[in-house]
Design a protein around this motif. Structure first.
Motif, PDB file in Angstrom:
ATOM      1  N   ARG A  27     -49.145   2.767 -78.277  1.00  0.00           N
ATOM      2  CA  ARG A  27     -49.169   4.103 -77.690  1.00  0.00           C
ATOM      3  C   ARG A  27     -50.590   4.653 -77.732  1.00  0.00           C
ATOM      4  N   PRO A  28     -51.131   5.055 -76.588  1.00  0.00           N
ATOM      5  CA  PRO A  28     -52.521   5.535 -76.570  1.00  0.00           C
ATOM      6  C   PRO A  28     -52.597   7.021 -76.901  1.00  0.00           C
ATOM      7  N   ALA A  29     -53.779   7.458 -77.276  1.00  0.00           N
ATOM      8  CA  ALA A  29     -54.034   8.898 -77.341  1.00  0.00           C
ATOM      9  C   ALA A  29     -54.130   9.372 -75.897  1.00  0.00           C
ATOM     10  N   LEU A  30     -53.436  10.445 -75.588  1.00  0.00           N
ATOM     11  CA  LEU A  30     -53.453  10.943 -74.217  1.00  0.00           C
ATOM     12  C   LEU A  30     -54.796  11.586 -73.901  1.00  0.00           C
ATOM     13  N   ARG A 127     -53.880  12.635 -63.541  1.00  0.00           N
ATOM     14  CA  ARG A 127     -54.012  12.588 -64.999  1.00  0.00           C
ATOM     15  C   ARG A 127     -52.807  13.262 -65.647  1.00  0.00           C
ATOM     16  N   TRP A 128     -52.443  14.436 -65.137  1.00  0.00           N
ATOM     17  CA  TRP A 128     -51.296  15.178 -65.676  1.00  0.00           C
ATOM     18  C   TRP A 128     -50.024  14.332 -65.595  1.00  0.00           C
ATOM     19  N   LEU A 129     -49.802  13.705 -64.440  1.00  0.00           N
ATOM     20  CA  LEU A 129     -48.601  12.895 -64.250  1.00  0.00           C
ATOM     21  C   LEU A 129     -48.621  11.656 -65.140  1.00  0.00           C
ATOM     22  N   MET A 130     -49.782  11.015 -65.292  1.00  0.00           N
ATOM     23  CA  MET A 130     -49.858   9.845 -66.160  1.00  0.00           C
ATOM     24  C   MET A 130     -49.557  10.223 -67.600  1.00  0.00           C
ATOM     25  N   ASN A 131     -50.057  11.346 -68.056  1.00  0.00           N
ATOM     26  CA  ASN A 131     -49.752  11.774 -69.425  1.00  0.00           C
ATOM     27  C   ASN A 131     -48.258  11.978 -69.617  1.00  0.00           C
ATOM     28  N   ALA A 156     -60.163   4.467 -56.698  1.00  0.00           N
ATOM     29  CA  ALA A 156     -60.342   4.861 -58.100  1.00  0.00           C
ATOM     30  C   ALA A 156     -59.150   4.483 -58.975  1.00  0.00           C
ATOM     31  N   ALA A 157     -58.106   3.892 -58.395  1.00  0.00           N
ATOM     32  CA  ALA A 157     -56.871   3.652 -59.145  1.00  0.00           C
ATOM     33  C   ALA A 157     -57.073   2.723 -60.343  1.00  0.00           C
ATOM     34  N   LEU A 158     -57.715   1.593 -60.143  1.00  0.00           N
ATOM     35  CA  LEU A 158     -57.872   0.622 -61.229  1.00  0.00           C
ATOM     36  C   LEU A 158     -58.628   1.225 -62.409  1.00  0.00           C
ATOM     37  N   ALA A 159     -59.733   1.889 -62.154  1.00  0.00           N
ATOM     38  CA  ALA A 159     -60.506   2.513 -63.235  1.00  0.00           C
ATOM     39  C   ALA A 159     -59.694   3.623 -63.910  1.00  0.00           C
ATOM     40  N   PHE A 160     -58.913   4.355 -63.131  1.00  0.00           N
ATOM     41  CA  PHE A 160     -58.055   5.401 -63.694  1.00  0.00           C
ATOM     42  C   PHE A 160     -57.064   4.802 -64.689  1.00  0.00           C
ATOM     43  N   TYR A 161     -56.429   3.714 -64.302  1.00  0.00           N
ATOM     44  CA  TYR A 161     -55.463   3.079 -65.210  1.00  0.00           C
ATOM     45  C   TYR A 161     -56.149   2.555 -66.469  1.00  0.00           C
ATOM     46  N   GLN A 162     -57.328   2.000 -66.315  1.00  0.00           N
ATOM     47  CA  GLN A 162     -58.053   1.513 -67.489  1.00  0.00           C
ATOM     48  C   GLN A 162     -58.451   2.666 -68.401  1.00  0.00           C
ATOM     49  N   ARG A 163     -58.897   3.783 -67.848  1.00  0.00           N
ATOM     50  CA  ARG A 163     -59.212   4.958 -68.670  1.00  0.00           C
ATOM     51  C   ARG A 163     -57.973   5.500 -69.372  1.00  0.00           C
ATOM     52  N   SER A 164     -56.817   5.258 -68.795  1.00  0.00           N
ATOM     53  CA  SER A 164     -55.561   5.724 -69.386  1.00  0.00           C
ATOM     54  C   SER A 164     -55.110   4.860 -70.560  1.00  0.00           C
ATOM     55  N   GLY A 165     -55.772   3.716 -70.746  1.00  0.00           N
ATOM     56  CA  GLY A 165     -55.441   2.848 -71.874  1.00  0.00           C
ATOM     57  C   GLY A 165     -54.853   1.509 -71.496  1.00  0.00           C
ATOM     58  N   PHE A 166     -54.716   1.231 -70.203  1.00  0.00           N
ATOM     59  CA  PHE A 166     -54.176  -0.057 -69.763  1.00  0.00           C
ATOM     60  C   PHE A 166     -55.276  -1.113 -69.744  1.00  0.00           C
ATOM     61  N   ARG A 167     -54.870  -2.358 -70.021  1.00  0.00           N
ATOM     62  CA  ARG A 167     -55.773  -3.500 -70.035  1.00  0.00           C
ATOM     63  C   ARG A 167     -55.266  -4.534 -69.032  1.00  0.00           C
ATOM     64  N   ALA A 168     -56.156  -5.015 -68.186  1.00  0.00           N
ATOM     65  CA  ALA A 168     -55.771  -6.019 -67.192  1.00  0.00           C
ATOM     66  C   ALA A 168     -55.417  -7.330 -67.879  1.00  0.00           C
ATOM     67  N   PHE A 169     -54.343  -7.972 -67.414  1.00  0.00           N
ATOM     68  CA  PHE A 169     -53.956  -9.253 -68.014  1.00  0.00           C
ATOM     69  C   PHE A 169     -53.620 -10.331 -66.984  1.00  0.00           C
TER      70      PHE A 169
END
Length: 197
Positions: A27-30, A127-131, A156-169
């Motif tokens: 669980r990431p810090a929001l 950002r609000w919706l992702m949180n 900007a989607a990929l960078a947004f997801y990475q800033r949200s705490g997701f890691r590409a696999f």
């Protein structure tokens, strides 16, 4: 089948995207989101017309088309599954964001659909919706939250997801019929993906 190194032709009438799968296993810090007048509404048993309208308004420019091509019975079976939750971001009484959380795989949550309409792009609504998505997903007994994006999506989607705490696999190449050629999507959308007939 693995594609060889170098360029590979994509047949006329088709489109090709690089799909990137991303995950988080803790669980990431929001990230900070400014308090707004938006609200999140869970849509129990989503009406198909409502879903398709919001799906189109959120995703048409990014070539979201898979749910538009589903037969009513197939789409209803998916959306009305008790392990799948559909939410709308509400802005001034109108649904302007779409969130689909899929808990059908035990211990996992897939964010199947995520986005806001053009009206809200750049306002902080994403950002609000992702949180809200992460709060809901991690409130359940899951060990993994994941999603995917592709090169048709907002740049900007990929960078947004990475800033949200997701890691590409995982990365894939998807080739499919261009939905603008059969009328699933209007011919003039997604100008960042040229139509080649």
């Amino acid at each position: 089948m693995m594609l060889p190194d170098g360029c590979s032709d994509v047949p006329a009438g088709k489109i090709a995207a690089i799909v990137t799968h991303l995950e988080m296993t803790t669980r990431p810090a929001l990230r900070f989101d400014q308090p707004r007048a938006w609200s999140l509404r869970r849509v129990e048993t989503p009406p198909l017309d409502w879903f398709r309208d919001l799906y189109r308004r959120v995703g048409e420019e990014w070539l979201w088309f898979s749910r538009m091509q589903m037969a009513d019975a197939e789409l209803a079976a998916r959306l009305h599954s008790p392990q799948l939750e559909v939410y709308a971001l509400v802005d001034n009484g109108r649904d302007e964001g779409l969130l689909e959380l899929d808990f059908r795989e035990p211990g996992q949550c897939e964010i199947g659909m995520f986005g806001v309409t053009a009206k809200l792009v750049g306002t902080g609504a994403g950002r609000w919706l992702m949180n809200r998505a992460l709060e809901i997903a991690w409130s359940r007994p899951v060990a993994r939250v994941w999603l995917h994006t592709c090169t048709f999506d907002h740049p900007a989607a990929l960078a947004f997801y990475q800033r949200s705490g997701f890691r590409a696999f995982r990365r894939q190449i998807e080739i499919t019929d261009d939905p603008r050629l059969d009328g699933t999507a209007p011919r003039e959308v997604a100008r960042h993906v040229p139509v080649i007939e």
